[in-house]
Write a protein that holds these residues in place. Structure first.
Motif, PDB file in Angstrom:
ATOM      1  N   UNK A  46      12.107 -32.950  74.556  1.00 30.23           N
ATOM      2  CA  UNK A  46      11.022 -33.949  74.625  1.00 30.23           C
ATOM      3  C   UNK A  46      11.680 -35.142  73.877  1.00 30.23           C
ATOM      4  N   UNK A  47      11.416 -36.350  74.630  1.00 22.60           N
ATOM      5  CA  UNK A  47      11.688 -37.758  73.945  1.00 22.60           C
ATOM      6  C   UNK A  47      10.600 -37.923  72.674  1.00 22.60           C
ATOM      7  N   UNK A  48      11.253 -38.751  71.682  1.00 20.31           N
ATOM      8  CA  UNK A  48      10.595 -38.704  70.566  1.00 20.31           C
ATOM      9  C   UNK A  48       9.363 -39.741  70.978  1.00 20.31           C
ATOM     10  N   UNK A  49       8.225 -39.496  70.291  1.00 26.48           N
ATOM     11  CA  UNK A  49       7.098 -40.257  70.618  1.00 26.48           C
ATOM     12  C   UNK A  49       7.171 -41.807  70.161  1.00 26.48           C
ATOM     13  N   UNK A  50       6.858 -42.700  71.018  1.00 24.99           N
ATOM     14  CA  UNK A  50       6.583 -44.070  70.446  1.00 24.99           C
ATOM     15  C   UNK A  50       5.903 -44.285  69.367  1.00 24.99           C
ATOM     16  N   UNK A  51       6.182 -45.174  68.438  1.00 21.67           N
ATOM     17  CA  UNK A  51       5.389 -45.278  67.210  1.00 21.67           C
ATOM     18  C   UNK A  51       3.690 -45.682  67.691  1.00 21.67           C
ATOM     19  N   UNK A  52       3.048 -45.295  66.897  1.00 23.21           N
ATOM     20  CA  UNK A  52       1.596 -45.694  67.067  1.00 23.21           C
ATOM     21  C   UNK A  52       1.157 -46.771  67.585  1.00 23.21           C
ATOM     22  N   UNK A  53       1.617 -47.936  66.777  1.00 20.34           N
ATOM     23  CA  UNK A  53       1.097 -49.267  67.257  1.00 20.34           C
ATOM     24  C   UNK A  53       1.510 -49.944  68.518  1.00 20.34           C
ATOM     25  N   UNK A  54       2.727 -49.647  69.050  1.00 22.80           N
ATOM     26  CA  UNK A  54       2.892 -49.818  70.533  1.00 22.80           C
ATOM     27  C   UNK A  54       2.365 -48.844  71.438  1.00 22.80           C
ATOM     28  N   UNK A  55       2.111 -47.798  71.325  1.00 21.71           N
ATOM     29  CA  UNK A  55       1.383 -47.027  72.071  1.00 21.71           C
ATOM     30  C   UNK A  55      -0.261 -47.632  72.250  1.00 21.71           C
ATOM     31  N   UNK A  56      -0.704 -47.574  71.036  1.00 24.09           N
ATOM     32  CA  UNK A  56      -2.043 -48.255  71.106  1.00 24.09           C
ATOM     33  C   UNK A  56      -2.183 -49.767  71.797  1.00 24.09           C
ATOM     34  N   UNK A  57      -1.224 -50.610  71.676  1.00 28.99           N
ATOM     35  CA  UNK A  57      -1.379 -51.912  72.169  1.00 28.99           C
ATOM     36  C   UNK A  57      -1.043 -51.659  73.734  1.00 28.99           C
ATOM     37  N   UNK A  58      -0.154 -50.903  73.916  1.00 29.02           N
ATOM     38  CA  UNK A  58       0.147 -50.610  75.577  1.00 29.02           C
ATOM     39  C   UNK A  58      -0.990 -50.033  76.057  1.00 29.02           C
ATOM     40  N   UNK A  59      -1.474 -49.235  75.594  1.00 31.36           N
ATOM     41  CA  UNK A  59      -2.922 -48.533  76.188  1.00 31.36           C
ATOM     42  C   UNK A  59      -3.996 -49.601  76.452  1.00 31.36           C
ATOM     43  N   UNK A  60      -3.966 -50.602  75.589  1.00 30.96           N
ATOM     44  CA  UNK A  60      -4.830 -51.627  75.611  1.00 30.96           C
ATOM     45  C   UNK A  60      -4.529 -52.684  76.517  1.00 30.96           C
ATOM     46  N   UNK A  61      -3.306 -52.835  77.167  1.00 36.93           N
ATOM     47  CA  UNK A  61      -2.756 -53.710  78.113  1.00 36.93           C
ATOM     48  C   UNK A  61      -2.288 -54.846  77.289  1.00 36.93           C
ATOM     49  N   UNK A  62      -1.850 -54.773  76.226  1.00 36.01           N
ATOM     50  CA  UNK A  62      -1.311 -55.635  75.384  1.00 36.01           C
ATOM     51  C   UNK A  62       0.219 -55.543  75.609  1.00 36.01           C
ATOM     52  N   UNK A  63       0.869 -56.475  76.110  1.00 28.24           N
ATOM     53  CA  UNK A  63       2.485 -56.281  76.301  1.00 28.24           C
ATOM     54  C   UNK A  63       3.208 -57.104  75.018  1.00 28.24           C
ATOM     55  N   UNK A  64       4.497 -56.955  74.972  1.00 31.30           N
ATOM     56  CA  UNK A  64       5.086 -57.889  73.817  1.00 31.30           C
ATOM     57  C   UNK A  64       4.838 -59.449  73.870  1.00 31.30           C
ATOM     58  N   UNK A  65       5.046 -59.958  75.385  1.00 32.40           N
ATOM     59  CA  UNK A  65       4.856 -61.507  75.435  1.00 32.40           C
ATOM     60  C   UNK A  65       3.234 -61.704  75.155  1.00 32.40           C
ATOM     61  N   UNK A  66       2.413 -60.724  74.940  1.00 30.76           N
ATOM     62  CA  UNK A  66       1.129 -61.364  74.640  1.00 30.76           C
ATOM     63  C   UNK A  66       0.917 -61.285  73.151  1.00 30.76           C
ATOM     64  N   UNK A  67       2.145 -61.003  72.308  1.00 30.41           N
ATOM     65  CA  UNK A  67       1.778 -60.824  70.806  1.00 30.41           C
ATOM     66  C   UNK A  67       2.506 -62.088  70.251  1.00 30.41           C
ATOM     67  N   UNK A  68       1.744 -62.729  69.320  1.00 30.78           N
ATOM     68  CA  UNK A  68       2.396 -63.763  68.590  1.00 30.78           C
ATOM     69  C   UNK A  68       2.801 -63.445  67.399  1.00 30.78           C
ATOM     70  N   UNK A  69       2.286 -62.729  66.716  1.00 32.79           N
ATOM     71  CA  UNK A  69       2.877 -62.037  65.212  1.00 32.79           C
ATOM     72  C   UNK A  69       2.082 -60.886  64.983  1.00 32.79           C
ATOM     73  N   UNK A  70       2.888 -59.992  64.306  1.00 31.35           N
ATOM     74  CA  UNK A  70       2.423 -58.535  63.578  1.00 31.35           C
ATOM     75  C   UNK A  70       2.354 -58.641  62.039  1.00 31.35           C
ATOM     76  N   UNK A  71       1.488 -58.526  61.417  1.00 31.65           N
ATOM     77  CA  UNK A  71       1.656 -58.667  59.888  1.00 31.65           C
ATOM     78  C   UNK A  71       1.154 -57.201  59.361  1.00 31.65           C
ATOM     79  N   UNK A  72       1.833 -56.466  58.577  1.00 33.01           N
ATOM     80  CA  UNK A  72       1.173 -55.055  58.041  1.00 33.01           C
ATOM     81  C   UNK A  72       0.148 -55.639  56.858  1.00 33.01           C
ATOM     82  N   UNK A  73      -0.996 -54.790  56.836  1.00 34.47           N
ATOM     83  CA  UNK A  73      -2.128 -55.131  55.868  1.00 34.47           C
ATOM     84  C   UNK A  73      -2.007 -53.788  54.867  1.00 34.47           C
ATOM     85  N   UNK A  74      -2.571 -53.776  53.615  1.00 34.76           N
ATOM     86  CA  UNK A  74      -2.823 -53.075  52.803  1.00 34.76           C
ATOM     87  C   UNK A  74      -4.337 -52.651  52.931  1.00 34.76           C
ATOM     88  N   UNK A  75      -4.577 -51.521  52.438  1.00 34.55           N
ATOM     89  CA  UNK A  75      -6.002 -50.827  52.214  1.00 34.55           C
ATOM     90  C   UNK A  75      -6.306 -49.776  53.313  1.00 34.55           C
TER      91      UNK A  75
END
Length: 84
Positions: free
Chosen positions: A4-33
């Motif tokens: 089996x191919x390794x699973x994609x990291x969760x964030x790209x999987x979620x964004x892909x499922x929502x129809x958000x591609x790389x060109x739609x993203x301006x920034x990604x910033x990790x948060x705490x909590x």
């Protein structure tokens, strides 16, 4: 070795499922909590900000506490029997 191919990291999987591609993203910033979840602020090219929580991987390194599973079965209690 697994075929089996390794699973994609969760964030790209979620964004892909929502129809958000790389060109739609301006920034990604990790948060705490996020407790055990990973929390990330995703700013889209159109100016919208999303906060995305993703669960940890399902690997053996993730500790589990008894009773912490959201999928545990909850059996309804039977009503008390009335004695007359």
């Amino acid at each position: 070795m697994s075929d089996q191919a390794p699973a994609a990291p969760p964030l790209p999987r979620v964004l892909d499922a929502l129809g958000v591609g790389e060109r739609d993203i301006a920034s990604i910033v990790p948060l705490t909590g996020g407790t055990y979840n990973t929390v990330t602020r995703v700013t889209l090219a159109d100016g919208r900000d999303w906060v995305v929580k993703t669960p940890p991987s399902r690997g053996p390194a993730v500790p589990r506490s008894p009773g912490s599973s959201t999928a545990k079965r909850i059996r309804p209690r039977r009503p008390a029997r009335a004695w007359s």
